[in-house]
Design a protein around this motif. Sequence first.
Motif, mmCIF file in Angstrom:
data_model
loop_
_atom_site.group_PDB
_atom_site.id
_atom_site.type_symbol
_atom_site.label_atom_id
_atom_site.label_comp_id
_atom_site.label_asym_id
_atom_site.label_seq_id
_atom_site.Cartn_x
_atom_site.Cartn_y
_atom_site.Cartn_z
ATOM 1 N N LEU A 286 0.814 -1.224 0.000
ATOM 2 C CA LEU A 286 0.000 0.000 0.000
ATOM 3 C C LEU A 286 0.844 1.269 0.000
ATOM 4 C CD1 LEU A 286 -2.610 -1.447 2.432
ATOM 5 C CD2 LEU A 286 -3.217 -0.489 0.210
ATOM 6 N N ASP A 287 2.147 1.131 0.244
ATOM 7 C CA ASP A 287 3.021 2.302 0.154
ATOM 8 C C ASP A 287 3.058 2.858 -1.267
ATOM 9 O OD1 ASP A 287 3.683 2.293 2.835
ATOM 10 O OD2 ASP A 287 5.449 1.017 2.561
ATOM 11 N N ALA A 288 2.679 2.032 -2.253
ATOM 12 C CA ALA A 288 2.644 2.506 -3.643
ATOM 13 C C ALA A 288 1.637 3.634 -3.826
ATOM 14 C CB ALA A 288 2.312 1.349 -4.587
ATOM 15 N N LEU A 289 0.702 3.777 -2.899
ATOM 16 C CA LEU A 289 -0.292 4.847 -3.004
ATOM 17 C C LEU A 289 0.337 6.227 -2.864
ATOM 18 C CD1 LEU A 289 -3.233 3.307 -0.935
ATOM 19 C CD2 LEU A 289 -3.049 3.483 -3.427
ATOM 20 N N GLN A 290 1.584 6.286 -2.411
ATOM 21 C CA GLN A 290 2.253 7.589 -2.304
ATOM 22 C C GLN A 290 2.470 8.225 -3.678
ATOM 23 O OE1 GLN A 290 6.679 7.270 -1.320
ATOM 24 N NE2 GLN A 290 6.031 5.126 -1.100
ATOM 25 N N TYR A 291 2.374 7.414 -4.739
ATOM 26 C CA TYR A 291 2.614 7.928 -6.081
ATOM 27 C C TYR A 291 1.332 8.392 -6.778
ATOM 28 C CZ TYR A 291 6.929 5.431 -5.101
ATOM 29 O OH TYR A 291 8.084 4.993 -4.517
ATOM 30 N N VAL A 292 0.216 8.312 -6.085
ATOM 31 C CA VAL A 292 -1.049 8.764 -6.655
ATOM 32 C C VAL A 292 -1.113 10.290 -6.606
ATOM 33 C CG1 VAL A 292 -3.552 8.744 -6.400
ATOM 34 C CG2 VAL A 292 -2.245 6.641 -6.007
ATOM 35 N N PRO A 293 -1.397 10.943 -7.721
ATOM 36 C CA PRO A 293 -1.498 12.413 -7.704
ATOM 37 C C PRO A 293 -2.626 12.875 -6.788
ATOM 38 C CG PRO A 293 -1.317 11.590 -9.959
ATOM 39 C CD PRO A 293 -1.545 10.398 -9.083
ATOM 40 N N ALA A 294 -2.457 14.030 -6.214
ATOM 41 C CA ALA A 294 -3.475 14.585 -5.326
ATOM 42 C C ALA A 294 -4.792 14.775 -6.059
ATOM 43 C CB ALA A 294 -2.991 15.921 -4.757
ATOM 44 N N GLY A 295 -5.879 14.499 -5.351
ATOM 45 C CA GLY A 295 -7.205 14.724 -5.893
ATOM 46 C C GLY A 295 -7.813 13.551 -6.623
ATOM 47 N N LYS A 296 -7.060 12.481 -6.835
ATOM 48 C CA LYS A 296 -7.601 11.301 -7.515
ATOM 49 C C LYS A 296 -8.338 10.417 -6.506
ATOM 50 C CE LYS A 296 -5.557 12.178 -11.493
ATOM 51 N NZ LYS A 296 -6.270 12.440 -12.749
ATOM 52 N N ARG A 297 -9.446 9.845 -6.978
ATOM 53 C CA ARG A 297 -10.167 8.892 -6.143
ATOM 54 C C ARG A 297 -9.513 7.528 -6.274
ATOM 55 N NH1 ARG A 297 -14.790 6.306 -5.539
ATOM 56 N NH2 ARG A 297 -15.294 6.121 -7.753
ATOM 57 N N ILE A 298 -9.371 6.823 -5.145
ATOM 58 C CA ILE A 298 -8.700 5.526 -5.147
ATOM 59 C C ILE A 298 -9.633 4.459 -4.574
ATOM 60 C CG2 ILE A 298 -6.758 4.180 -4.282
ATOM 61 C CD1 ILE A 298 -6.000 6.270 -6.329
ATOM 62 N N ILE A 299 -9.770 3.371 -5.317
ATOM 63 C CA ILE A 299 -10.533 2.208 -4.867
ATOM 64 C C ILE A 299 -9.529 1.094 -4.633
ATOM 65 C CG2 ILE A 299 -12.427 0.642 -5.424
ATOM 66 C CD1 ILE A 299 -13.092 2.811 -7.704
ATOM 67 N N VAL A 300 -9.338 0.702 -3.382
ATOM 68 C CA VAL A 300 -8.337 -0.313 -3.063
ATOM 69 C C VAL A 300 -9.018 -1.685 -2.968
ATOM 70 C CG1 VAL A 300 -6.627 1.180 -1.988
ATOM 71 C CG2 VAL A 300 -8.509 0.318 -0.613
ATOM 72 N N GLY A 301 -8.535 -2.615 -3.771
ATOM 73 C CA GLY A 301 -9.049 -3.985 -3.728
ATOM 74 C C GLY A 301 -8.392 -4.748 -2.598
ATOM 75 N N LEU A 302 -9.184 -5.178 -1.625
ATOM 76 C CA LEU A 302 -8.620 -5.769 -0.412
ATOM 77 C C LEU A 302 -9.108 -7.181 -0.113
ATOM 78 C CD1 LEU A 302 -8.718 -2.674 1.993
ATOM 79 C CD2 LEU A 302 -6.764 -3.570 0.703
ATOM 80 N N GLU A 324 -4.986 5.318 4.230
ATOM 81 C CA GLU A 324 -5.339 6.694 4.598
ATOM 82 C C GLU A 324 -4.108 7.563 4.873
ATOM 83 O OE1 GLU A 324 -9.159 7.606 6.798
ATOM 84 O OE2 GLU A 324 -8.795 5.541 7.472
ATOM 85 N N ARG A 325 -2.933 6.959 4.984
ATOM 86 C CA ARG A 325 -1.718 7.765 5.112
ATOM 87 C C ARG A 325 -1.434 8.533 3.825
ATOM 88 N NH1 ARG A 325 3.008 3.857 6.985
ATOM 89 N NH2 ARG A 325 2.291 2.840 5.062
ATOM 90 N N TYR A 326 -1.936 8.012 2.705
ATOM 91 C CA TYR A 326 -1.637 8.606 1.403
ATOM 92 C C TYR A 326 -2.862 9.156 0.682
ATOM 93 C CZ TYR A 326 2.512 5.729 2.217
ATOM 94 O OH TYR A 326 3.625 5.140 2.760
ATOM 95 N N VAL A 327 -4.039 8.658 1.019
ATOM 96 C CA VAL A 327 -5.260 9.051 0.321
ATOM 97 C C VAL A 327 -6.254 9.590 1.338
ATOM 98 C CG1 VAL A 327 -7.133 8.305 -1.202
ATOM 99 C CG2 VAL A 327 -4.875 7.244 -1.399
ATOM 100 N N PRO A 328 -6.748 10.824 1.156
ATOM 101 C CA PRO A 328 -7.751 11.346 2.096
ATOM 102 C C PRO A 328 -8.979 10.440 2.127
ATOM 103 C CG PRO A 328 -6.942 13.085 0.653
ATOM 104 C CD PRO A 328 -6.395 11.797 0.115
ATOM 105 N N ARG A 329 -9.574 10.349 3.271
ATOM 106 C CA ARG A 329 -10.686 9.426 3.476
ATOM 107 C C ARG A 329 -11.838 9.670 2.495
ATOM 108 N NH1 ARG A 329 -11.912 6.162 7.839
ATOM 109 N NH2 ARG A 329 -14.112 5.614 8.085
ATOM 110 N N HIS A 330 -12.095 10.922 2.160
ATOM 111 C CA HIS A 330 -13.230 11.212 1.283
ATOM 112 C C HIS A 330 -12.964 10.788 -0.166
ATOM 113 C CE1 HIS A 330 -10.737 14.784 0.498
ATOM 114 N NE2 HIS A 330 -11.417 14.923 -0.641
ATOM 115 N N LEU A 331 -11.698 10.436 -0.467
ATOM 116 C CA LEU A 331 -11.353 9.967 -1.810
ATOM 117 C C LEU A 331 -11.081 8.462 -1.838
ATOM 118 C CD1 LEU A 331 -8.929 12.838 -2.963
ATOM 119 C CD2 LEU A 331 -11.321 12.485 -3.627
ATOM 120 N N LEU A 332 -11.375 7.786 -0.735
ATOM 121 C CA LEU A 332 -10.998 6.380 -0.599
ATOM 122 C C LEU A 332 -12.222 5.478 -0.607
ATOM 123 C CD1 LEU A 332 -8.515 4.518 -0.101
ATOM 124 C CD2 LEU A 332 -8.957 4.763 2.347
#
Length: 368
Positions: A286-302, A324-332
Amino acid sequence: MTTQTPIRIEIVGSFLRPENLVEAQSEAHARRLPDDEYYAIEDAAVDALIDRELAAGLQVVTDGEMRRHQWDRDFWNGLDGIDRDRHDYGHVFVDEPVGKDFLRFTSRIGFNPEHPFFGKLTKLIRLTHGRAEVRQAIPSPGELYMRILRIGFDDPSRIYISPETLEQDIIDAYRKTIEEFYRLGCRHIQFDNAVWGRLGTGDCQRTLLLGGIDPDRISDTLIHLFNEVVKDRPADLEITLSIAADETLPPRWTDPDELYHLRRMLSEMDADAFLLPFNLHNPEELDALQYVPAGKRIIVGLVDGKSAGMESIDDIREAIALAERYVPRHLLSVSPTCGFNVRHSDVLGLNYETQWAKLDLLRQAVEA
């Protein structure tokens, strides 16, 4: 007291079919069931599916891809210039005959105003009765480009009538198709893409290099195709890019070679949302989420969509906290790792109720 933004539950798209629909498909294939009776059963199955999706907490629904036979070729065969050759012959280690569908290019690829997906989308919107938004999933333009390369042994001129216009033909056909989806009322389009999940693998790189193709140049082409297709889209049309390494495997996010291409995908492809599968047992991925540009919505398959085993709710919650360390909750959002309608689902122990149990796991994990 403050209330946390709820994390949404989403899906990749496909669901296992209920038994009565599976039986009806067999009867229809054997010409023992009239088309109108079959389509009535199919419509009822999709209608019931929508009810279950809403009950599971989904805000954006699909028809479960219950009207599809193949996730990619069903769409491509609906475009102008592409036909399907069906060959039923041969035996491979078993007594049953082996069948194979091949893409055949009869003219330049183009938009088809009578594409069968348009009627299927219209049915889905009608059956939803305004109870939810709908998502249309299609294979990405890069998947079609790579398939043509593979069929032509890395030389499109062997099979395509106009290789010099191939990229632009794909772009034009996809752009006009998306415009029609939008005109019909669809506001969520998902591009399914297995290319990015395997582009950095040793096997893929060797195959490309042996064909005289630079893997970095392929990345440039795939980015160009996608961005040109979605360019100038309406502001209220959400474009999601869903990736995997194949039908069921997540990418190897911690592999440096694979991560190089995946980072390019995340940073350069103009998607509004990314649906990214991870291995729940390797939370460092999940550390790879640090490379997501700001403002993008992310759907994590878990949760593993191909496994009948149930994941730990605590493990899911821990993974969400890491995300949530890398993606704001409202975009997750959270989702299964793949669609449920996988090959050999019966061997894997999956059934119609398994998929709902998986979604219920996600629901319990995101509840405060």
